[in-house]
Design a protein around this motif. Structure first.
Motif, PDB file in Angstrom:
ATOM      1  N   ILE A 127       0.593  -1.121   0.001  1.00 34.65           N
ATOM      2  CA  ILE A 127       0.162  -0.013  -0.163  1.00 34.65           C
ATOM      3  C   ILE A 127       0.905   1.262  -0.110  1.00 34.65           C
ATOM      4  O   ILE A 127       1.715   1.501   0.891  1.00 34.65           O
ATOM      5  CB  ILE A 127      -0.816  -0.090   1.087  1.00 34.65           C
ATOM      6  N   PHE A 128       0.801   1.976  -1.165  1.00 35.67           N
ATOM      7  CA  PHE A 128       1.439   3.252  -1.134  1.00 35.67           C
ATOM      8  C   PHE A 128       0.391   4.446  -0.534  1.00 35.67           C
ATOM      9  O   PHE A 128       0.940   5.160   0.316  1.00 35.67           O
ATOM     10  CB  PHE A 128       1.880   3.923  -2.506  1.00 35.67           C
ATOM     11  N   SER A 129      -0.572   4.342  -1.160  1.00 34.01           N
ATOM     12  CA  SER A 129      -1.651   5.339  -0.429  1.00 34.01           C
ATOM     13  C   SER A 129      -3.180   4.851  -0.636  1.00 34.01           C
ATOM     14  O   SER A 129      -3.377   3.810  -1.465  1.00 34.01           O
ATOM     15  CB  SER A 129      -1.641   6.790  -1.019  1.00 34.01           C
ATOM     16  N   CYS A 179     -16.340  -4.117   1.897  1.00 34.90           N
ATOM     17  CA  CYS A 179     -15.598  -2.724   2.076  1.00 34.90           C
ATOM     18  C   CYS A 179     -14.948  -2.620   0.702  1.00 34.90           C
ATOM     19  O   CYS A 179     -14.419  -3.716  -0.001  1.00 34.90           O
ATOM     20  CB  CYS A 179     -14.828  -2.796   3.032  1.00 34.90           C
ATOM     21  N   ASP A 180     -14.800  -1.342   0.322  1.00 30.78           N
ATOM     22  CA  ASP A 180     -13.707  -1.218  -0.903  1.00 30.78           C
ATOM     23  C   ASP A 180     -12.818  -0.181  -0.453  1.00 30.78           C
ATOM     24  O   ASP A 180     -13.156   0.659   0.358  1.00 30.78           O
ATOM     25  CB  ASP A 180     -14.569  -0.952  -2.051  1.00 30.78           C
ATOM     26  N   ALA A 181     -11.594  -0.033  -1.316  1.00 34.20           N
ATOM     27  CA  ALA A 181     -10.669   0.979  -1.063  1.00 34.20           C
ATOM     28  C   ALA A 181     -10.169   1.354  -2.359  1.00 34.20           C
ATOM     29  O   ALA A 181      -9.821   0.410  -3.165  1.00 34.20           O
ATOM     30  CB  ALA A 181      -9.603   0.432  -0.162  1.00 34.20           C
ATOM     31  N   ASP A 182     -10.293   2.546  -2.714  1.00 31.28           N
ATOM     32  CA  ASP A 182      -9.444   3.232  -3.645  1.00 31.28           C
ATOM     33  C   ASP A 182      -7.794   3.371  -3.527  1.00 31.28           C
ATOM     34  O   ASP A 182      -7.307   4.346  -2.860  1.00 31.28           O
ATOM     35  CB  ASP A 182     -10.029   4.691  -4.283  1.00 31.28           C
ATOM     36  N   PHE A 203       4.570   3.671  -8.376  1.00 29.05           N
ATOM     37  CA  PHE A 203       4.666   3.709  -9.797  1.00 29.05           C
ATOM     38  C   PHE A 203       3.190   3.318 -10.428  1.00 29.05           C
ATOM     39  O   PHE A 203       3.152   3.088 -11.710  1.00 29.05           O
ATOM     40  CB  PHE A 203       5.617   2.762 -10.302  1.00 29.05           C
ATOM     41  N   ARG A 204       2.105   2.874  -9.738  1.00 32.31           N
ATOM     42  CA  ARG A 204       0.868   2.221 -10.346  1.00 32.31           C
ATOM     43  C   ARG A 204      -0.163   3.326  -9.959  1.00 32.31           C
ATOM     44  O   ARG A 204      -0.002   4.055  -8.945  1.00 32.31           O
ATOM     45  CB  ARG A 204       0.651   1.081  -9.554  1.00 32.31           C
ATOM     46  N   GLY A 205      -1.049   3.464 -10.795  1.00 32.80           N
ATOM     47  CA  GLY A 205      -2.271   4.395 -10.467  1.00 32.80           C
ATOM     48  C   GLY A 205      -3.367   3.563  -9.412  1.00 32.80           C
ATOM     49  O   GLY A 205      -3.069   2.671  -9.104  1.00 32.80           O
TER      50      GLY A 205
END
Length: 121
Positions: free
Chosen positions: A28-30, A95-98, A104-106
């Motif tokens: 997880i970057f963000s 649950c979901d997460a964006d 380096f990934r979108g």
């Protein structure tokens, strides 16, 4: 990859309460917005509530005033406090997460496998 795991579902009587949790793990970057959706038997999946990483929330009309979404950004976890539950709240809750797995990934949308909530006497 980002994994989401829900917990806290179960059987509760009408008028009761439950608290769902969903923890994100893995690469997880963000994480931007996180949310809760539900799918009742024979029905399509529907939005329950969402929350941005800044704390802005949005609720379905059917749960306003009864459900509260919150998150702990340090733990990459989103919660759903459900009060005054009704039989029509019976569903599998997802649950979901964006999230961005790496710099380096979108942003992609990730889903958990769901937790069953049954409201019945």
């Amino acid at each position: 990859q980002v994994q989401l795991v829900e917990s806290g579902g179960g059987l509760v009587q009408p008028g009761g309460s439950l608290r769902l949790s969903c923890a994100a793990s893995g690469s997880i970057f963000s994480i931007n917005a996180m949310g809760w959706y539900r799918q009742a038997p024979g029905k399509e999946r529907e939005l329950v509530a969402t929350i941005t990483n800044a704390g802005s929330t949005n609720y379905a009309d059917s749960v306003k005033g009864r459900f509260t979404i919150s998150r702990d950004n340090a733990k990459n976890t989103v919660y759903l406090q459900m009060n005054t539950l009704k039989p029509e709240d019976t569903a599998v809750y997802y649950c979901d997460a964006d999230a961005r797995p790496t710099i380096f990934r979108g942003i992609m949308t990730y889903w958990g496998k769901g937790t069953l909530v049954t409201v019945s006497s």
